[in-house]
Structures are given as C-alpha cells and as structure tokens.
Design an enzyme around this catalytic site. Structure first.
Site, mmCIF file in Angstrom:
data_model
loop_
_atom_site.group_PDB
_atom_site.id
_atom_site.type_symbol
_atom_site.label_atom_id
_atom_site.label_comp_id
_atom_site.label_asym_id
_atom_site.label_seq_id
_atom_site.Cartn_x
_atom_site.Cartn_y
_atom_site.Cartn_z
ATOM 1 N N HIS A 87 0.829 -1.212 0.000
ATOM 2 C CA HIS A 87 0.000 0.000 0.000
ATOM 3 C C HIS A 87 0.859 1.257 0.000
ATOM 4 C CE1 HIS A 87 0.422 1.016 4.393
ATOM 5 N NE2 HIS A 87 0.570 -0.285 4.520
ATOM 6 N N ASP A 89 -0.611 4.406 0.914
ATOM 7 C CA ASP A 89 -1.091 5.387 1.886
ATOM 8 C C ASP A 89 -0.307 5.271 3.178
ATOM 9 O OD1 ASP A 89 -2.562 2.810 2.055
ATOM 10 O OD2 ASP A 89 -3.458 3.717 3.847
ATOM 11 N N ASP A 118 6.470 1.667 6.628
ATOM 12 C CA ASP A 118 5.065 1.259 6.509
ATOM 13 C C ASP A 118 4.350 2.187 5.522
ATOM 14 O OD1 ASP A 118 2.580 0.124 6.938
ATOM 15 O OD2 ASP A 118 2.227 1.160 8.829
ATOM 16 N N GLU A 152 -4.998 1.311 3.049
ATOM 17 C CA GLU A 152 -4.814 0.163 3.948
ATOM 18 C C GLU A 152 -4.904 0.588 5.411
ATOM 19 O OE1 GLU A 152 -2.531 -2.750 6.412
ATOM 20 O OE2 GLU A 152 -2.190 -0.603 6.101
ATOM 21 N N GLU A 153 -4.529 1.834 5.690
ATOM 22 C CA GLU A 153 -4.521 2.312 7.067
ATOM 23 C C GLU A 153 -5.905 2.709 7.567
ATOM 24 O OE1 GLU A 153 -2.082 1.812 8.789
ATOM 25 O OE2 GLU A 153 -0.243 1.951 7.608
ATOM 26 N N ASP A 176 4.656 -6.116 4.509
ATOM 27 C CA ASP A 176 4.111 -5.062 5.376
ATOM 28 C C ASP A 176 4.138 -5.473 6.841
ATOM 29 O OD1 ASP A 176 2.882 -2.702 6.132
ATOM 30 O OD2 ASP A 176 0.869 -3.342 5.592
ATOM 31 N N HIS A 436 4.050 3.891 12.481
ATOM 32 C CA HIS A 436 2.999 4.727 13.082
ATOM 33 C C HIS A 436 3.551 5.684 14.149
ATOM 34 C CE1 HIS A 436 -0.677 2.053 11.864
ATOM 35 N NE2 HIS A 436 0.256 2.073 10.929
#
Length: 468
Positions: A87, A89, A118, A152-153, A176, A436
């Site tokens: 992903h 995003d 990520d 995805e997030e 991921d 994150h």
C-alpha cells in the site's frame, strides 16, 4: 544457475533509493475532506498510486489503475498467479518529527520519512525484487501481480474495489510486517461508542489521529474546577513521568494537554495513551467531572487495560496470543462525545461475546453503539506446513542463516485478503520498529537485505519445475 541476489540488488541501489525517495515525497495520508470522484480517498493516495504505476510503466511492466483506488503491475504468464500486495497510503503525522516527514533524508544509514517502513520502503524493496527477475530474463511459470492499495490504514476501500473487478491471486504475500514470516493475523474489532455529556464543566475533549494508532496527544478544556487544580495536576505529573502535561488558563477555562507516546495499535502496551491518561486526570480535578461517563469509561475501565481484562474480553490463543485493546480516537460530533476502540482478537473469541460485553457496560456507562461503524475482520491463519510458508521460510533461512519460524501478530495486512496469503518482512528480528510513530525510519541495510530476500522468494514461487 546460481544467482547472487544481494549483488543484483546492490547494483541497483541508487535507482532503488531514487524511486523510493520519489514515492516517499508524496503526502499520501487519506484525506476525505478533499476526496472527489477522481480521487476517492483524497489527492495524496491517488498521486502516490500514480507515481508507482509510472515507475512500473517505465520498467516495462503491464499496469492497470482501478478508479485511482488501487492498481497493479503484472509480469509473467501461467495458470497460477502470485500476488504481492502492498500500500502507498500512510498514517497521519504530528509535530513530534525532527525532520519534514515528506522530505525523506538519510541520517546514520537510516531513511527517515513517513512511510519509510510502513509501507513504501517494503513496497519498493519487493518491487525491485521482481524487477531483478524481469531484467535477468529468468524463466517463469506463473504470473505475478504486484497489487497496490491506497487506504490500507483505514477502510481498505481500494483493495475492496480492486477485487470487485479483478480476480484474486491464488496465493501471495504482503511486504508489510516482519521476517521471518507472519502467517497468522488477529481479527480486528472496531467499536464506536457515543456518550451524552454529563458535566457542563467539560467544554471539550479530543485525542488521537486514527483508531489504529495509540493517541500520542490529547486535549481538554474544562471550567469551574477545584481551586487546588494546579496541585492535583502537579501530583499527577509526578506520579506519571512517562507523559507530559501542559496547561494554560483563560479566566475560568483551563486547557489541559497531555503528550504521551503514539505507537501502532497492535501493541498498545509499548505506548502511552495520552487520551486515557487525560481522562484519568480529569476525574481527579472535580467531583462534577467525575460523573462524566466517557471520562469514567476511559479513565477507570480501559486506561492501561491493554489485554481487555477489566473490560471483560480477555482471551489468549496458543498461536496468536492475547486480545489487545486500544482506545484510539476521542472526539465530539453532534453535541455528543465518542471514542473508537480498536481491538485485536485471536482465534477462539467470538465477536458476539464482545458485543454482549459492550452491551453490558453500556448499561453502566450510558453509551450506545453507532450503527454501521464496525468494520470487523476475522482472524486469519495459513498453516505452517503450507508450501507457501515453507518456501518463504526456506529463503529467509538461506539468506540470513537464521532459523525461520511461524508467527502471528495483532496487525492486519493485505495478506489476509488471500486464503493462502501471509505477510513477509520487511523488518528483521533486530530491526527497530517505528511504524505509526514520529521519526519513522527504515535502515538502508534492511531495505537492501529485504529486497534481496524478495527477489529470491518471488522467483522460487514462480519458476518452472525444470528450474528447481
């Protein structure tokens, strides 16, 4: 034919870094406020998808864009299809960064940028693995679809739309997560709880950026509180040195902010949830505030209840581990306060049991579920003896010299979209995980090591029988 996969990747290091930096420079946080028919989850994710597909076009892959929500780069031919799912995003950023999160830079052999680990760094590592196979002209007996999503997030609208119009691969992996492999993923249960305001002294209360992140900051405005509020705050700060409390006063109104530590919601115990700490503090500031249901719920019931024990949903599976609980969002809408809890659920815990538990607590804390807000996903597991798992572990062992083993996590990856789908890298057992978090990074060494592993792994999964 013996191929030195690491040498092939090292020979392409400059190109890999250049392409990665181009992708990292795109602010691809989902932004619904700027969403249009042409950019369904905002202009940033759309741009990042277009950047990836442009790179793949340049390299001679067959590409397809599905409504600017997802797309793929395809290579090879055969009756079976290997899917590599990643992903573009990224999660939102805060003001705790030491650098511009969308101006990537290398410091101390680390790539600093939002999305470095990520998932843009792993995405490009896996892509270059496939690129090596193509450029070497190696014989293949299966197709490879490198599928890229844009949200995805959050809701997975991108891949949902993609698989409405495209066939699912027969097996595959998502770059991921972690090496040596992730063949089990906990289920995800999301609960949005809506509370009536009980105290006129609570003017506002908010915290968190996404439900799948532990809130690193939270803010409240209160009025008419005890005269000794400053001393209560000072005592609370002394008792909780892992957080920082900042206050200001305007006449009778107190603004109180808490800075904690935001981390991925799959492992909330390593963070410090600013919102629940703030709720716990507010309960001590005034007897009237102590009657407010959302403060009681957050500060008494779920504060540091990482495994759902006080909540009454604790459960452990011998392979997948324990339930985890993260109150990830707190805010106000239509005059009511809400919180969204992100709960990771191993096998053996029925969601109906969790529903019943929340219904019971609702009688005490006077909240209601908001209809249509739960986006629950069931646990996912691919057995350790599956040929896909065995092949990927063998490649990891071959390149690292370390013993591979199965593992489950609380995070959710695109690997769960396929019945025979797993997550595979790109973090190593000795990597520092900053997903994150502020100052997210990926070590250059890990980027190159993982790209080499992906190259060999993809080839082992798609090469013809006579080449084995």
């Amino acid at each position: 034919m013996t191929i030195n996969w690491q040498e092939e990747i090292n020979n392409r290091k400059d190109d890999l870094m250049k392409d990665l930096f181009t992708l990292l420079s795109v602010n691809s946080v989902r932004d619904d406020s700027k969403a249009t028919a042409d950019a369904p989850v905002g202009p940033g994710p759309k741009e990042a998808l277009e950047v990836f597909l442009k790179i793949a076009d340049r390299d001679g892959f067959t590409t397809k864009n599905i409504d600017n929500l997802a797309g793929h780069a395809e290579y090879g031919e055969g009756d079976e299809t290997l899917g590599v799912l990643a992903h573009v995003d990224v999660v939102p950023v805060d003001d705790k960064w030491d650098t511009d999160p969308f101006k990537p830079e290398v410091r101390d052999e680390r790539i600093y940028a939002r999305g470095a680990s990520d998932d843009k760094g792993p995405l490009m590592a896996a892509y270059y693995g496939l690129k090596v196979i193509k450029e070497l002209g190696l014989p293949v007996a299966k197709r490879v679809r490198f599928i890229v999503g844009t949200d995805e997030e959050s809701e997975w609208k991108g891949v949902t739309r993609y698989f409405e119009v495209e066939d699912k691969p027969d097996f595959g992996f998502s770059p991921d997560a972690d090496f040596p492999i992730i063949n089990g993923e906990k289920g995800m249960y999301s609960a949005k709880l809506l509370f009536e305001k009980r105290s006129d002294k609570l003017v506002s209360f908010e915290g968190g950026l996404r439900e799948n992140m532990v809130p690193g900051e939270a803010h409240a405005v209160v009025t008419g509180i005890k005269e000794n509020a400053d001393q209560i705050i000072a005592d609370f700060q002394a008792a909780n040195p892992d957080i920082t409390i900042i206050t200001s006063q305007d006449n009778d109104e107190y603004t109180i902010s808490v800075e904690g530590k935001g981390v991925h919601a799959m492992n909330p115990s390593i963070g410090f949830n600013a919102a629940t700490f703030l709720a716990k503090l507010l309960l001590q500031l005034d007897d009237d505030l102590a009657k407010d249901d959302i403060l009681r719920f957050l500060g008494e019931l779920v504060h540091e209840d990482f495994y759902g024990e006080r909540l009454g949903i604790a459960h452990e599976d011998e392979i997948m581990g324990t339930v985890t609980v993260n109150p990830g969002l707190i805010g106000e809408e239509d005059g009511k306060l809400y919180t969204v809890l992100n709960i990771r659920v191993p096998r053996g815990k029925e969601y109906s049991e969790i529903d019943a538990t929340f219904a019971k607590h609702g009688e005490t804390y006077h909240y209601t579920f908001v209809d249509g807000t739960k986006t629950n996903k069931k646990p996912h597991y691919v057995p350790a003896d599956d040929p896909l798992v065995q092949t990927l572990l063998a490649v990891y062992e071959n390149q690292t010299g370390e013993k591979g083993h199965e593992r489950s996590i609380g995070g959710g990856t695109y690997g769960r979209l396929l019945e025979r789908g797993v997550a595979y890298g790109a973090l190593f057992p000795d990597s520092i995980d900053t997903m994150h978090q502020a100052n997210e990074f990926l070590a250059v060494r890990d980027l190159l090591r993982s790209a080499s592993i992906y190259a060999e792994a993809i080839y082992e999964l798609i090469k013809p029988e006579e080449a084995k």
